[in-house]
Motif scaffolding. Structure first.
Motif, PDB file in Angstrom:
ATOM      1  N   GLU B  46       0.846  -1.197   0.000  1.00 20.37           N
ATOM      2  CA  GLU B  46       0.000   0.000   0.000  1.00 20.37           C
ATOM      3  C   GLU B  46       0.887   1.255   0.000  1.00 20.37           C
ATOM      4  OE1 GLU B  46      -3.148  -0.675  -0.126  1.00 20.37           O
ATOM      5  OE2 GLU B  46      -3.989   1.360  -0.046  1.00 20.37           O
ATOM      6  N   GLY B  47       1.903   1.238   0.848  1.00 18.79           N
ATOM      7  CA  GLY B  47       2.811   2.391   0.924  1.00 18.79           C
ATOM      8  C   GLY B  47       3.692   2.513  -0.307  1.00 18.79           C
ATOM      9  N   LEU B  48       3.904   1.385  -0.960  1.00 13.93           N
ATOM     10  CA  LEU B  48       4.710   1.405  -2.198  1.00 13.93           C
ATOM     11  C   LEU B  48       3.949   2.187  -3.278  1.00 13.93           C
ATOM     12  CD1 LEU B  48       7.453   0.074  -2.711  1.00 13.93           C
ATOM     13  CD2 LEU B  48       6.281  -1.823  -3.795  1.00 13.93           C
ATOM     14  N   ILE B  49       2.652   1.964  -3.298  1.00 16.62           N
ATOM     15  CA  ILE B  49       1.800   2.669  -4.285  1.00 16.62           C
ATOM     16  C   ILE B  49       1.659   4.138  -3.924  1.00 16.62           C
ATOM     17  CG2 ILE B  49      -0.554   2.816  -5.192  1.00 16.62           C
ATOM     18  CD1 ILE B  49      -0.710  -0.257  -4.808  1.00 16.62           C
ATOM     19  N   GLU B  50       1.548   4.395  -2.623  1.00 18.54           N
ATOM     20  CA  GLU B  50       1.341   5.781  -2.192  1.00 18.54           C
ATOM     21  C   GLU B  50       2.652   6.560  -2.059  1.00 18.54           C
ATOM     22  OE1 GLU B  50      -0.922   5.778   1.391  1.00 18.54           O
ATOM     23  OE2 GLU B  50      -2.505   4.489   0.562  1.00 18.54           O
ATOM     24  N   GLY B  51       3.770   5.880  -2.243  1.00 25.45           N
ATOM     25  CA  GLY B  51       5.061   6.566  -2.100  1.00 25.45           C
ATOM     26  C   GLY B  51       5.359   6.977  -0.678  1.00 25.45           C
ATOM     27  N   ASP B  52       4.874   6.176   0.274  1.00 21.76           N
ATOM     28  CA  ASP B  52       5.089   6.478   1.682  1.00 21.76           C
ATOM     29  C   ASP B  52       6.472   5.973   2.111  1.00 21.76           C
ATOM     30  OD1 ASP B  52       4.739   7.195   4.285  1.00 21.76           O
ATOM     31  OD2 ASP B  52       2.972   5.952   4.650  1.00 21.76           O
ATOM     32  N   GLY B  68       8.625  -6.288  19.368  1.00 25.92           N
ATOM     33  CA  GLY B  68       7.675  -6.990  18.521  1.00 25.92           C
ATOM     34  C   GLY B  68       7.102  -6.061  17.467  1.00 25.92           C
ATOM     35  N   GLY B  69       6.261  -6.615  16.601  1.00 25.82           N
ATOM     36  CA  GLY B  69       5.652  -5.814  15.551  1.00 25.82           C
ATOM     37  C   GLY B  69       6.637  -5.405  14.478  1.00 25.82           C
ATOM     38  N   THR B  70       6.281  -4.414  13.682  1.00 25.50           N
ATOM     39  CA  THR B  70       7.173  -3.900  12.644  1.00 25.50           C
ATOM     40  C   THR B  70       7.063  -2.381  12.603  1.00 25.50           C
ATOM     41  OG1 THR B  70       7.327  -3.564  10.243  1.00 25.50           O
ATOM     42  CG2 THR B  70       5.379  -4.701  11.022  1.00 25.50           C
ATOM     43  N   ILE B  71       8.210  -1.714  12.705  1.00 18.92           N
ATOM     44  CA  ILE B  71       8.186  -0.244  12.681  1.00 18.92           C
ATOM     45  C   ILE B  71       7.744   0.265  11.317  1.00 18.92           C
ATOM     46  CG2 ILE B  71       9.983   0.040  14.457  1.00 18.92           C
ATOM     47  CD1 ILE B  71      11.905   0.783  12.053  1.00 18.92           C
ATOM     48  N   LEU B  72       7.828  -0.580  10.289  1.00 22.51           N
ATOM     49  CA  LEU B  72       7.382  -0.159   8.951  1.00 22.51           C
ATOM     50  C   LEU B  72       5.893  -0.417   8.755  1.00 22.51           C
ATOM     51  CD1 LEU B  72      10.370  -1.311   6.689  1.00 22.51           C
ATOM     52  CD2 LEU B  72       9.816   0.998   7.485  1.00 22.51           C
ATOM     53  N   LYS B  73       5.259  -1.001   9.717  1.00 25.49           N
ATOM     54  CA  LYS B  73       3.844  -1.362   9.652  1.00 25.49           C
ATOM     55  C   LYS B  73       3.547  -2.291   8.465  1.00 25.49           C
ATOM     56  CE  LYS B  73       2.272   2.337  12.447  1.00 25.49           C
ATOM     57  NZ  LYS B  73       1.008   2.813  12.979  1.00 25.49           N
ATOM     58  N   SER B  74       2.372  -2.854   8.527  1.00 26.40           N
ATOM     59  CA  SER B  74       1.989  -3.815   7.509  1.00 26.40           C
ATOM     60  C   SER B  74       0.547  -3.523   7.111  1.00 26.40           C
ATOM     61  CB  SER B  74       2.120  -5.233   8.077  1.00 26.40           C
ATOM     62  OG  SER B  74       1.874  -6.186   7.081  1.00 26.40           O
ATOM     63  N   ALA B  75       0.167  -3.942   5.938  1.00 26.74           N
ATOM     64  CA  ALA B  75      -1.213  -3.721   5.499  1.00 26.74           C
ATOM     65  C   ALA B  75      -1.502  -4.656   4.346  1.00 26.74           C
ATOM     66  CB  ALA B  75      -1.409  -2.269   5.059  1.00 26.74           C
ATOM     67  N   ARG B  76      -2.766  -4.905   4.106  1.00 27.20           N
ATOM     68  CA  ARG B  76      -3.153  -5.609   2.896  1.00 27.20           C
ATOM     69  C   ARG B  76      -3.444  -4.556   1.827  1.00 27.20           C
ATOM     70  NH1 ARG B  76      -3.576 -10.594   4.638  1.00 27.20           N
ATOM     71  NH2 ARG B  76      -4.043 -10.755   6.855  1.00 27.20           N
ATOM     72  N   SER B  77      -3.062  -4.820   0.591  1.00 32.32           N
ATOM     73  CA  SER B  77      -3.302  -3.846  -0.461  1.00 32.32           C
ATOM     74  C   SER B  77      -4.082  -4.486  -1.595  1.00 32.32           C
ATOM     75  CB  SER B  77      -1.964  -3.313  -0.987  1.00 32.32           C
ATOM     76  OG  SER B  77      -2.186  -2.503  -2.121  1.00 32.32           O
ATOM     77  N   MET B  78      -5.324  -4.031  -1.801  1.00 29.07           N
ATOM     78  CA  MET B  78      -6.107  -4.528  -2.925  1.00 29.07           C
ATOM     79  C   MET B  78      -5.583  -3.924  -4.219  1.00 29.07           C
ATOM     80  SD  MET B  78      -7.936  -6.576  -1.428  1.00 29.07           S
ATOM     81  CE  MET B  78      -8.856  -7.165  -2.871  1.00 29.07           C
ATOM     82  N   GLU B  79      -5.128  -2.678  -4.109  1.00 28.03           N
ATOM     83  CA  GLU B  79      -4.704  -1.969  -5.328  1.00 28.03           C
ATOM     84  C   GLU B  79      -3.475  -2.618  -5.956  1.00 28.03           C
ATOM     85  OE1 GLU B  79      -4.223   2.205  -4.607  1.00 28.03           O
ATOM     86  OE2 GLU B  79      -3.980   2.643  -6.754  1.00 28.03           O
ATOM     87  N   PHE B  80      -2.624  -3.209  -5.127  1.00 24.20           N
ATOM     88  CA  PHE B  80      -1.410  -3.811  -5.659  1.00 24.20           C
ATOM     89  C   PHE B  80      -1.740  -5.047  -6.478  1.00 24.20           C
ATOM     90  CE2 PHE B  80       2.781  -5.903  -5.559  1.00 24.20           C
ATOM     91  CZ  PHE B  80       3.585  -4.838  -5.910  1.00 24.20           C
ATOM     92  N   LYS B  81      -2.966  -5.545  -6.328  1.00 21.02           N
ATOM     93  CA  LYS B  81      -3.366  -6.701  -7.135  1.00 21.02           C
ATOM     94  C   LYS B  81      -3.768  -6.275  -8.548  1.00 21.02           C
ATOM     95  CE  LYS B  81      -4.370  -9.636  -3.270  1.00 21.02           C
ATOM     96  NZ  LYS B  81      -5.313 -10.389  -2.442  1.00 21.02           N
TER      97      LYS B  81
END
Lengths: 328, 328, 328, 328
Positions: B46-52, B68-81
């Protein structure tokens, strides 16, 4: 022809390690499974000589898989180093109707077992239990993974206060002559430098490394040090040396000590101990003796006790490189 | 001829796992070591598409190895599909001068990376980060060892109360379609029975096993169950079924849930993540793309992303036997 | 004139709590100190009726101070609610030469003890052991502090993954009709909202609070919820309700369940249990009966069992204010 | 007439303690709540002199409630002990528009604050943060409860190995001139003997106590010792003395050291820190200065800084009795 084995004796010896109880449980359960009897020997070879035996049932090993230490206790035995002592031990086993022996411990433990085989042709199988991971013939010894977690958890705490005060900590960890614990916990805790017996970096390199960190604005540092002599100095001497040469450093020394031997075992150590406990019993039932059961490349592998004692486990050179790169 | 890579982008995607931050730190440190720049991408594809994007320096990754966790955060991206989404992501990378991409995650993450290589011939290397250990091409995924410890610690607590009240607990653990977590934590916590997708024991066998325990005087029992359908029933239905059929049992159900994804990583996961983070950067510098870096038999091994996605990690059949013997 | 008490019986009843073993140990040690005998009763009032007694010595209580659960086990007893059941229990005690009874547990446990005093004029002293902290007459019940730590440790883990995925978590904690655990762990884990029975904030306020967080750019949120009905809904219904009304939220529900009752007790609970165990024995030796020993303002205080059962511990209203201010 | 306070400065000083970050968070959140600004001062009084300030917003304090150490760092400042140093600090505060100061720490921290009030009539409120619990005016200092848990967890691990080897351990814990940590962790870990500055038991009593344990068949023992001189000896000298006099003992010495200052705070410390942080801000808004906020009998109580510095917190004599009875 040999009679089938009907009774197995089991002892723990040497420095205790988390997961020994899980191994004891697995040996007892495997005996139950294969319908043979398991006799626990208290206080290692000392108890073997004194005949300090107890038949172990499911009840003895219920709720011990998660306990540190060893319910069979451990001890050093000077008497077992004598022929007379070993003869007494042998007689006790024969008298008790025991047909084979499982010993859990390290080098010293296996040396005793080997003597016993040589002198009495009595079947013995070893299980590697020590936090130091310095046993040839297995990728991991029982207790090692737990000790790694104990150490990184403590260094995490120390880093809290190191970071708050801009301090340099020298932290001594166990490992005898092997740097496994220091190297892995050094990487795992993000230490700035790691001192292990396998690689003498020298005082110059250490000083250079600390200077580099300071130049980059690192305000606190952790140096993980294997116990024993390092760079010709004890960890306290090392701290004093750096303090004198670089008065700007606010230096503290922490010797983690025996807490590293205790604690509830990690899942990894519990599973490893369960595998090896079962494997040891199956070896003896298969008439295999004189070996240590270990895990190499995730498979149970047998190694001659002689080889397990004489050869050393090598640290992974690649990890030295990883340590250098990630502490850049 | 290709120019040398000067800038690497890095993202985490899919379910987060303990040790992802240690991998992020290792990638950033390796970039520093090899004097290239590392750009962090927030919220996965998602951030790759948004240039974040944000350039990551040593400061960003100091004191994260134990988080724990990830400082870069994670997300599902429908748009990347969609082709359009990926094209936008590609343009962002080119515009930012990024020459290669490291993706940390599981199957879905690698599928996205593979598409990206195929469409834009853009270099991508994957790092396996998921607690489920269901990725082909590595003995261990980042986060798996920590999840095992989290689960056995929780089951140890539940056993305290189960044992005090003579209760039967069904405990559901994560694992998607794979029984790694259930099998290992079942052995590690001394569970009386383990239900995993890889081996359908059937209700009859479960009932028989519980009956056997009761006959032996076991007054409390733990059954570890992989999430998803088991024996055609949810864990709650399973509890209800047994309760109805055997009213004597005092049954409780516990779904461990998302806590399994969090927590400070174990030393094992921190070292694994450090190794794989360094290896991923070195792959890209060596002009290797389209692979996942993993550890097999304690060595860093490369596996084609295609293969990593399509094939499955197999559970160790020997462990099924160990489980059966030690729960006797 | 009454004879001096020579033998004390001891039982645990109701839901178990961490620190019960530390209290058992203190009672046994105090009996040794005052040279009287201590008889352990297994499975609470059920074992009292069945005469399931064992004389407890130092050996029984060595190495239990750090163990969760209760070595004496606990159970619910329907039979003890009948006159016949209690008469049988009384006869067992008299026959065993027991002169007084210590009961560890909560409201139900004390109700049983009170009945026993009323019917047989048999000396009984209560010790408050429950994680819920809902007992009048003590600032803290045994097990409560440990449960708080267990819950915040789990929520810390969940926050790792919540923060990585921008999710809203509803986390249900124990507490029966009291919000002690939810309120303190909500503050301690930095929850965005806390739902407790003592203060019905209503759905509107909850929605407003979540909206406010979102407006401020909070991307993940934790709502801690006391078990039982909240705002007229179960925690799952609550999750569904918010999900339906605010589809933008990525909502997860986690019910922490029985793990909250287990685990190694905190230092606070071990010291509290040690104090109360000693105090209970000293009460009986001083011919005091019908009371619960508790700690109020850091002093051991006696409260009539009747009062302890009927009155409720009030949550600290100031904490509600602290929760509101620190979650701003 | 005085203007209302619009900006508050905040610093941590002296030895750090778990929960300091929770207190920082609460101060910042309370400032937000009351719509005033909060300025963080780095490295204690040193940063006050150097003007090392940063405005703290919600973002700075998100996800720090569970972190050990202090994000504001701590340091000793020699310059602040001079009139010139304090004058410089005062000017920095005035220049930055700061109207009041919150200081988190112990005796030394409060002494600095008191000087500041006396010389510049500048409003200061103190929050007690130290693991030693040696501050008058509060039942508990921030960090103390966490340190107790850290110590008992470590002693639990050491007891695993002590029990396996029949050893006598001398364990040195922190506490400066106060025995709070030693006394409570000694009870909490079931130590056989506890050495604290408040009660000189003498070598004879110690030897007698160890002999008694041995006679009763206790095969391993833990003696918890407060840091500093004990019975005229260091803990190592003490170990050597006993070893020489009683060669039969297998003695080990462990100095727990700085790990006691770190770690994720307990729920108790997080809630305490949240209460005190809010209370400190509310004091200043109410025009109260020169006080420390503490909790006595579960209520927030103000104590003059002068009194907090001069008087000592007394250990609970009843606990000495509990320790004696439960270690019988």
């Amino acid at each position: 022809m040999n009679e089938p084995i009907k009774k197995i004796a089991l002892l723990t010896s040497g420095g205790d390690a988390p997961g020994m109880n899980a191994a004891i449980r697995a040996v007892v359960r495997a005996c139950t499974y294969y319908r043979i009897e398991c006799v626990g020997v208290y206080r290692g070879y000392e108890g073997l000589i004194e005949g300090d035996f107890e038949v172990l049932s499911g009840r003895h090993v219920s709720n011990i898989i998660n306990k540190g230490g060893t319910i069979l206790k451990s001890a050093r035995s000077m008497e077992f180093k004598t022929v007379e002592g070993r003869a007494k031990a042998y007689e006790n086993l024969i008298e008790a109707g025991v047909g084979a022996l499982v010993v859990i411990g390290g080098d010293g433990t296996f040396t005793g077992g080997l003597k016993f085989i040589q002198e009495f042709n009595f079947p013995v199988v070893g299980i590697p239990g020590t936090i130091d991971n310095d046993i040839y013939g297995t990728d991991f010894t029982i207790g090692y993974d737990t000790a790694l977690n104990t150490v990184v958890e403590v260094i995490d705490k120390i880093r809290d206060t190191a970071g708050s005060h801009n301090r340099l900590f020298f932290i001594e960890v166990m490992g005898r002559d092997a740097g496994f614990i220091a190297l892995n916990t050094g990487i795992g805790s993000g230490a700035e430098e790691i001192l292990i017996p396998e690689k003498d970096i020298g005082l110059d390199k250490l000083e250079e490394s600390l200077a580099k960190g300071r130049d980059k604005g690192k305000t606190s540092s952790i140096v993980v040090v294997t116990e024993g002599e390092k760079i010709g100095k004890s960890v306290f001497e090392l701290g004093d040396y750096i303090k004198e040469k670089y008065p700007a450093y606010d230096i503290r020394v922490s010797v983690l000590g025996h807490m590293q031997r205790g604690g509830s075992p990690s899942c990894f150590d519990r599973v490893l101990a369960s595998r090896l406990g079962v494997a040891a019993v199956e070896c003896l039932l298969d008439r295999v003796s004189g070996v240590m059961v270990g895990v190499i490349n995730n498979e149970v592998i047998l190694t001659g006790l002689n080889k397990a004692i004489k050869l050393n486990n090598e640290i992974d050179k690649e990890l030295l490189r990883v340590a250098e790169i990630t502490s850049v």
